[in-house]
Design a protein around this motif. Structure first.
Motif, PDB file in Angstrom:
ATOM      1  N   ALA A   1      12.147  19.335  30.238  1.00  0.00           N
ATOM      2  CA  ALA A   1      12.884  17.863  30.874  1.00  0.00           C
ATOM      3  C   ALA A   1      11.765  16.781  30.652  1.00  0.00           C
ATOM      4  CB  ALA A   1      12.856  18.166  32.406  1.00  0.00           C
ATOM      5  N   GLY A   2      10.502  17.165  30.905  1.00  0.00           N
ATOM      6  CA  GLY A   2       9.464  16.116  30.476  1.00  0.00           C
ATOM      7  C   GLY A   2       9.525  15.598  29.163  1.00  0.00           C
ATOM      8  N   ILE A   3       9.795  16.450  28.064  1.00  0.00           N
ATOM      9  CA  ILE A   3       9.768  16.045  26.685  1.00  0.00           C
ATOM     10  C   ILE A   3      11.121  15.158  26.430  1.00  0.00           C
ATOM     11  CG2 ILE A   3      10.031  16.800  24.373  1.00  0.00           C
ATOM     12  CD1 ILE A   3       8.021  19.183  25.065  1.00  0.00           C
ATOM     13  N   GLN A   4      12.024  15.497  27.165  1.00  0.00           N
ATOM     14  CA  GLN A   4      13.223  14.805  26.872  1.00  0.00           C
ATOM     15  C   GLN A   4      13.134  13.328  27.458  1.00  0.00           C
ATOM     16  OE1 GLN A   4      16.735  16.802  28.589  1.00  0.00           O
ATOM     17  NE2 GLN A   4      18.243  15.785  27.337  1.00  0.00           N
ATOM     18  N   ALA A   5      12.675  13.358  28.841  1.00  0.00           N
ATOM     19  CA  ALA A   5      12.415  12.040  29.676  1.00  0.00           C
ATOM     20  C   ALA A   5      11.649  11.238  28.555  1.00  0.00           C
ATOM     21  CB  ALA A   5      11.780  12.432  30.726  1.00  0.00           C
ATOM     22  N   ALA A   6      10.671  11.839  28.040  1.00  0.00           N
ATOM     23  CA  ALA A   6       9.656  10.892  27.120  1.00  0.00           C
ATOM     24  C   ALA A   6      10.420  10.314  25.842  1.00  0.00           C
ATOM     25  CB  ALA A   6       8.302  11.732  26.710  1.00  0.00           C
ATOM     26  N   LYS A   7      10.883  11.198  25.250  1.00  0.00           N
ATOM     27  CA  LYS A   7      11.919  10.854  24.076  1.00  0.00           C
ATOM     28  C   LYS A   7      12.891   9.543  24.534  1.00  0.00           C
ATOM     29  CE  LYS A   7      11.684  14.969  21.271  1.00  0.00           C
ATOM     30  NZ  LYS A   7      12.459  16.092  20.576  1.00  0.00           N
ATOM     31  N   HIS A   8      13.485   9.741  25.860  1.00  0.00           N
ATOM     32  CA  HIS A   8      14.356   8.719  26.164  1.00  0.00           C
ATOM     33  C   HIS A   8      13.737   7.452  26.213  1.00  0.00           C
ATOM     34  CE1 HIS A   8      18.243  10.776  26.477  1.00  0.00           C
ATOM     35  NE2 HIS A   8      17.650  11.966  27.010  1.00  0.00           N
ATOM     36  N   ARG A   9      12.186   7.333  26.829  1.00  0.00           N
ATOM     37  CA  ARG A   9      11.541   6.236  27.030  1.00  0.00           C
ATOM     38  C   ARG A   9      11.092   5.856  25.598  1.00  0.00           C
ATOM     39  NH1 ARG A   9       8.793   9.658  30.965  1.00  0.00           N
ATOM     40  NH2 ARG A   9       7.283   9.632  29.358  1.00  0.00           N
ATOM     41  N   GLY A  10      11.327   6.530  24.671  1.00  0.00           N
ATOM     42  CA  GLY A  10      10.769   6.161  23.331  1.00  0.00           C
ATOM     43  C   GLY A  10       9.632   6.509  22.711  1.00  0.00           C
ATOM     44  N   VAL A  11       9.042   7.588  23.398  1.00  0.00           N
ATOM     45  CA  VAL A  11       7.832   8.026  22.827  1.00  0.00           C
ATOM     46  C   VAL A  11       7.922   8.768  21.484  1.00  0.00           C
ATOM     47  CG1 VAL A  11       5.846   9.679  23.483  1.00  0.00           C
ATOM     48  CG2 VAL A  11       6.931   8.206  25.233  1.00  0.00           C
ATOM     49  N   LYS A  12       6.929   8.623  20.564  1.00  0.00           N
ATOM     50  CA  LYS A  12       7.043   9.210  19.441  1.00  0.00           C
ATOM     51  C   LYS A  12       6.114  10.570  19.328  1.00  0.00           C
ATOM     52  CE  LYS A  12       9.196   5.892  17.235  1.00  0.00           C
ATOM     53  NZ  LYS A  12      10.504   5.912  16.740  1.00  0.00           N
ATOM     54  N   PHE A  13       6.765  11.691  18.944  1.00  0.00           N
ATOM     55  CA  PHE A  13       6.049  12.804  18.920  1.00  0.00           C
ATOM     56  C   PHE A  13       5.719  13.148  17.209  1.00  0.00           C
ATOM     57  CE2 PHE A  13       8.232  13.266  22.711  1.00  0.00           C
ATOM     58  CZ  PHE A  13       7.421  13.759  23.584  1.00  0.00           C
ATOM     59  N   GLY A  14       4.544  13.939  17.262  1.00  0.00           N
ATOM     60  CA  GLY A  14       4.215  14.357  15.937  1.00  0.00           C
ATOM     61  C   GLY A  14       3.083  13.419  15.333  1.00  0.00           C
ATOM     62  N   ARG A  15       2.707  13.840  14.212  1.00  0.00           N
ATOM     63  CA  ARG A  15       1.731  13.060  13.547  1.00  0.00           C
ATOM     64  C   ARG A  15       2.094  11.926  12.730  1.00  0.00           C
ATOM     65  NH1 ARG A  15      -2.874  16.143  10.069  1.00  0.00           N
ATOM     66  NH2 ARG A  15      -3.855  14.326   8.976  1.00  0.00           N
ATOM     67  N   LYS A  16       1.246  10.963  12.963  1.00  0.00           N
ATOM     68  CA  LYS A  16       1.432   9.694  12.439  1.00  0.00           C
ATOM     69  C   LYS A  16       1.406   9.797  10.828  1.00  0.00           C
ATOM     70  CE  LYS A  16       0.012   7.069  16.246  1.00  0.00           C
ATOM     71  NZ  LYS A  16      -0.641   5.834  16.836  1.00  0.00           N
ATOM     72  N   PRO A  17       2.415   9.146  10.215  1.00  0.00           N
ATOM     73  CA  PRO A  17       2.349   9.106   8.594  1.00  0.00           C
ATOM     74  C   PRO A  17       1.187   8.424   8.178  1.00  0.00           C
ATOM     75  CG  PRO A  17       4.108   7.405   9.575  1.00  0.00           C
ATOM     76  CD  PRO A  17       3.366   7.907  10.632  1.00  0.00           C
ATOM     77  N   LYS A  18       0.571   8.770   6.874  1.00  0.00           N
ATOM     78  CA  LYS A  18      -0.487   8.357   6.196  1.00  0.00           C
ATOM     79  C   LYS A  18      -0.224   7.179   5.860  1.00  0.00           C
ATOM     80  CE  LYS A  18      -4.170  11.474   5.899  1.00  0.00           C
ATOM     81  NZ  LYS A  18      -5.462  11.234   5.960  1.00  0.00           N
ATOM     82  N   LEU A  19       0.844   6.735   5.295  1.00  0.00           N
ATOM     83  CA  LEU A  19       1.221   5.658   4.387  1.00  0.00           C
ATOM     84  C   LEU A  19       2.241   4.875   4.982  1.00  0.00           C
ATOM     85  CD1 LEU A  19       1.442   7.264   0.609  1.00  0.00           C
ATOM     86  CD2 LEU A  19      -0.398   5.706   1.580  1.00  0.00           C
ATOM     87  N   THR A  20       2.244   3.728   5.188  1.00  0.00           N
ATOM     88  CA  THR A  20       3.143   2.936   5.753  1.00  0.00           C
ATOM     89  C   THR A  20       4.516   2.742   4.473  1.00  0.00           C
ATOM     90  OG1 THR A  20       2.463   0.646   5.039  1.00  0.00           O
ATOM     91  CG2 THR A  20       1.610   1.681   7.051  1.00  0.00           C
ATOM     92  N   PRO A  21       5.718   2.060   5.094  1.00  0.00           N
ATOM     93  CA  PRO A  21       6.600   1.914   4.122  1.00  0.00           C
ATOM     94  C   PRO A  21       6.382   0.891   2.994  1.00  0.00           C
ATOM     95  CG  PRO A  21       7.750   2.025   6.269  1.00  0.00           C
ATOM     96  CD  PRO A  21       5.870   2.127   6.493  1.00  0.00           C
ATOM     97  N   GLN A  22       5.385   0.022   3.522  1.00  0.00           N
ATOM     98  CA  GLN A  22       5.085  -1.169   2.402  1.00  0.00           C
ATOM     99  C   GLN A  22       3.940  -0.394   1.379  1.00  0.00           C
ATOM    100  OE1 GLN A  22       4.469  -1.490   5.847  1.00  0.00           O
ATOM    101  NE2 GLN A  22       6.158  -2.956   6.349  1.00  0.00           N
ATOM    102  N   GLN A  23       3.137   0.511   1.820  1.00  0.00           N
ATOM    103  CA  GLN A  23       2.281   1.023   1.160  1.00  0.00           C
ATOM    104  C   GLN A  23       3.168   2.032   0.098  1.00  0.00           C
ATOM    105  OE1 GLN A  23      -0.431   3.154   3.791  1.00  0.00           O
ATOM    106  NE2 GLN A  23      -2.043   1.713   3.457  1.00  0.00           N
ATOM    107  N   ILE A  24       3.918   2.474   0.539  1.00  0.00           N
ATOM    108  CA  ILE A  24       5.051   3.580  -0.244  1.00  0.00           C
ATOM    109  C   ILE A  24       5.548   2.762  -1.470  1.00  0.00           C
ATOM    110  CG2 ILE A  24       6.980   5.161  -0.519  1.00  0.00           C
ATOM    111  CD1 ILE A  24       6.116   5.862   2.351  1.00  0.00           C
ATOM    112  N   ALA A  25       5.913   1.408  -1.118  1.00  0.00           N
ATOM    113  CA  ALA A  25       6.740   0.439  -1.984  1.00  0.00           C
ATOM    114  C   ALA A  25       5.805  -0.111  -3.045  1.00  0.00           C
ATOM    115  CB  ALA A  25       7.409  -0.704  -1.192  1.00  0.00           C
ATOM    116  N   HIS A  26       4.352  -0.566  -2.371  1.00  0.00           N
ATOM    117  CA  HIS A  26       3.550  -0.940  -3.510  1.00  0.00           C
ATOM    118  C   HIS A  26       3.085   0.231  -4.232  1.00  0.00           C
ATOM    119  CE1 HIS A  26       0.156  -3.021  -4.984  1.00  0.00           C
ATOM    120  NE2 HIS A  26      -0.719  -2.153  -4.590  1.00  0.00           N
TER     121      HIS A  26
END
Length: 65
Positions: A8-33
């Motif tokens: 229930a806590g995880i679901q509530a956090a997801k509804h609030r917009g909390v991101k789960f998991g590891r942050k990506p190493k490369l941004t979309p701009q870096q991938i395009a570059h």
């Protein structure tokens, strides 16, 4: 009961917009570059040199997506 509250806590956090998991190493701009550099004929080693702390497999995985 603990599991239900945890879910229930995880679901509530997801509804609030909390991101789960590891942050990506490369941004979309870096991938395009990186794609642009490879399209221009740059070797993979020089592309990896531009993006510090990124291994070859991470680069290829991001380019395939």
């Amino acid at each position: 009961m603990i599991t239900e509250r945890t879910r229930a806590g995880i679901q509530a956090a997801k509804h609030r917009g909390v991101k789960f998991g590891r942050k990506p190493k490369l941004t979309p701009q870096q991938i395009a570059h990186a794609r642009k550099m490879l399209a221009e004929g740059e070797p993979v080693e020089s592309v990896l040199g531009v993006f510090d702390e990124v291994c070859r497999s991470t680069l290829y995985r991001n380019l395939a997506a």
